[in-house]
Design a protein around this motif. Structure first.
Motif, short mmCIF file in Angstrom:
data_model
loop_
_atom_site.label_atom_id
_atom_site.label_comp_id
_atom_site.label_asym_id
_atom_site.label_seq_id
_atom_site.Cartn_x
_atom_site.Cartn_y
_atom_site.Cartn_z
N UNK A 1 0.85 -1.20 0.00
CA UNK A 1 0.00 0.00 0.00
C UNK A 1 0.88 1.24 0.00
N UNK A 2 0.27 2.40 -0.27
CA UNK A 2 1.05 3.65 -0.35
C UNK A 2 1.71 3.99 0.98
N UNK A 3 1.03 3.65 2.09
CA UNK A 3 1.56 3.96 3.41
C UNK A 3 2.94 3.34 3.63
N UNK A 4 3.21 2.22 2.97
CA UNK A 4 4.51 1.55 3.13
C UNK A 4 5.66 2.43 2.64
N UNK A 5 5.34 3.45 1.84
CA UNK A 5 6.39 4.34 1.32
C UNK A 5 6.31 5.73 1.96
N UNK A 6 5.56 5.81 3.05
CA UNK A 6 5.51 7.07 3.79
C UNK A 6 4.43 8.03 3.31
N UNK A 7 3.53 7.58 2.43
CA UNK A 7 2.47 8.49 1.98
C UNK A 7 1.38 8.54 3.05
N UNK A 8 1.01 9.74 3.47
CA UNK A 8 -0.04 9.90 4.48
C UNK A 8 -1.09 10.88 4.01
N UNK A 9 -2.14 10.98 4.81
CA UNK A 9 -3.27 11.86 4.47
C UNK A 9 -2.79 13.28 4.13
N UNK A 10 -1.80 13.80 4.88
CA UNK A 10 -1.35 15.19 4.68
C UNK A 10 -0.71 15.39 3.30
N UNK A 11 -0.27 14.29 2.67
CA UNK A 11 0.40 14.41 1.36
C UNK A 11 -0.59 14.47 0.20
N UNK A 12 -1.84 14.10 0.46
CA UNK A 12 -2.77 13.94 -0.66
C UNK A 12 -2.99 15.21 -1.49
#
Ligand code: NAD
Length: 395
Positions: free
Chosen positions: A352-363
């Motif tokens: 998933x995207x979270x595994x690469x450090x992508x979080x809600x604030x980046x959207x």
């Protein structure tokens, strides 16, 4: 048939196990001075290179090697051109994954003109028209995913907060030859098979439903999707049919390059560009993780606003193809398509995207940078909040 369409330039194609053995004869059509652009150990440490090296030596070729170990940047291309230009090469031979092929394509394009690739990158700098001439390129993929061997663009990336993934694109950059030898894929580890397989399938499905799709690309995309259905999991799971699966995936990836170059892509590739620029996400993983969510959002958008959009029926046809079931009703076939895509993602552990450090604030930043050329051929216009929904489903 009422469609009117144009087919842009394609490479000559040599396909099949052992076809890399034809390389000396193919290269000799252009001359004996070769620039070999390749990756690290995956090809240059292999028996395939030993064999090709011996054949090139026996036939009096001279070559220099330029190694590409990561997704290429504009700086890498400019440095290569500065050090290698001067009429030393008759032909460029790119052997590797999409990164190598894109670097080889950009270098072949600029060896003679000698200017910076930044002059031509889409959406960056002056976007000057490319006038060539390109040095002939022979493209030999060692991954089954990008289809770069058949496309007219080289994807170049810079990473970090101001990073970008942009294309240097021109029909003159299309390889003279694509030599697709499934034997070169035998060393691919399973995570690469998964990411590249999902990249190829995404390119096929997105071009199948593209707003510019035509009967020629539809036929190729259909054949490619069928090959992924039959080849991807057997190869990934290394079962009895793994060698056949590998061949099917090499074929599917080639077709995916042809179809994307003709009719474009969609929202998954629109999003893969900022994701790959801002985060350390391999391109195929970005595609694989988003495909089911993006397909769901496209289907829902068309059901709500454009029920007569032909892409809606095409998604249903793809669902019947992948599930091998007739599904009389389109909505059942859409469900089947989404179930197969979800199942592939899970079975092959696509992160998933979270595994690469992508979080809600980046959207917001990702959404703001997703409307490049791929998004323009998505079958339906999706507003920013729906794009955010796609990403949120995969955080
Ligand atoms: P890649 O070329 O970056 O390779 C990934 C890794 O796999 C590298 O470490 C490489 O050395 C290794 N590798 C390659 N072949 C191997 C083999 N046979 N065995 C073992 N290891 C091997 O990955 P990719 O997914 O092929 O290419 C990705 C790049 O292609 C991205 O930059 C993407 O944007 C671009 N792309 C370009 C196009 C196009 O039309 N030009 C289309 C889609 C994607």
């Amino acid at each position: 048939m009422t469609d009117i369409f144009s087919i842009a330039r394609l490479p000559r194609i040599e396909f099949g196990a052992g076809s890399a053995k034809k390389l000396p004869d193919i290269l000799a059509r252009y001359g004996k001075r070769v620039l070999l652009v390749s990756g690290g150990r995956s090809f240059l440490g292999s028996l395939h290179w030993e064999g090709l090296n011996a054949a090139l030596q026996a036939q009096g070729f001279a070559w220099e090697i330029f190694q590409v170990t990561d997704e290429p940047s504009p700086q890498l291309v400019d440095e290569a051109v500065a050090s290698l230009r001067g009429g030393r090469f008759d032909v460029v031979l790119g052997i590797g994954g999409g990164s190598v092929l894109d670097a080889a394509k950009a270098i072949a394009g600029l060896l003679k003109p000698g200017n910076s690739v930044m002059d031509h990158l889409e959406g960056v700098g002056p976007e000057l028209p490319y006038r060539g001439p390109a040095t002939p390129l022979v493209a030999v993929p060692t991954t089954a995913g990008t289809g770069s061997e058949a496309t007219k663009n080289a994807v170049l990336s810079t990473h970090g907060p101001d990073g970008f993934k942009k294309s240097f694109r021109d029909e003159q950059l299309v390889a003279e030859y694509a030599v697709v030898d499934p034997d070169l894929l035998a060393s691919c580890p399973s995570h690469l098979i998964a990411a590249n397989g999902m990249d190829a399938f995404t390119q096929l499905l997105e071009s199948f439903v593209s707003s510019k799709a035509n009967p020629f690309t539809d036929a190729l995309a259909w054949s490619g999707m069928e090959a992924v259905r039959d080849g991807l999991l057997p190869w990934y799971e290394n079962d009895m049919d793994a060698a056949l699966g590998r061949e099917k995936m090499a074929y599917a990836a080639l077709l995916s390059g042809i179809t994307l170059a003709q009719v474009g892509l969609g929202s998954v590739h629109g999003l893969a560009a900022p994701l790959g620029a801002f985060f350390p996400i391999p391109h195929g993983v970005a595609c694989g993780t988003l495909l089911a969510a993006a397909t769901r959002v496209n289907i829902e958008a068309m059901e709500a606003r454009e029920p007569a959009n032909p892409a809606l029926a095409k998604y249903a046809r793809a669902g019947r193809l992948l599930s091998r079931q007739a599904h009389g009703d389109d909505s059942a076939a859409h469900g089947a398509l989404l179930r197969v895509l979800d199942a592939w993602t899970e079975r092959m552990d696509v992160p998933r995207l979270g595994a690469f450090g992508v979080g809600e604030a980046d959207l917001p930043r990702i959404v703001a940078n997703c409307r490049g050329s791929s998004m323009k051929t998505n079958p339906v216009v999706i507003p920013d909040n729906d794009v955010g929904k796609i990403l949120r489903m995969r955080l």
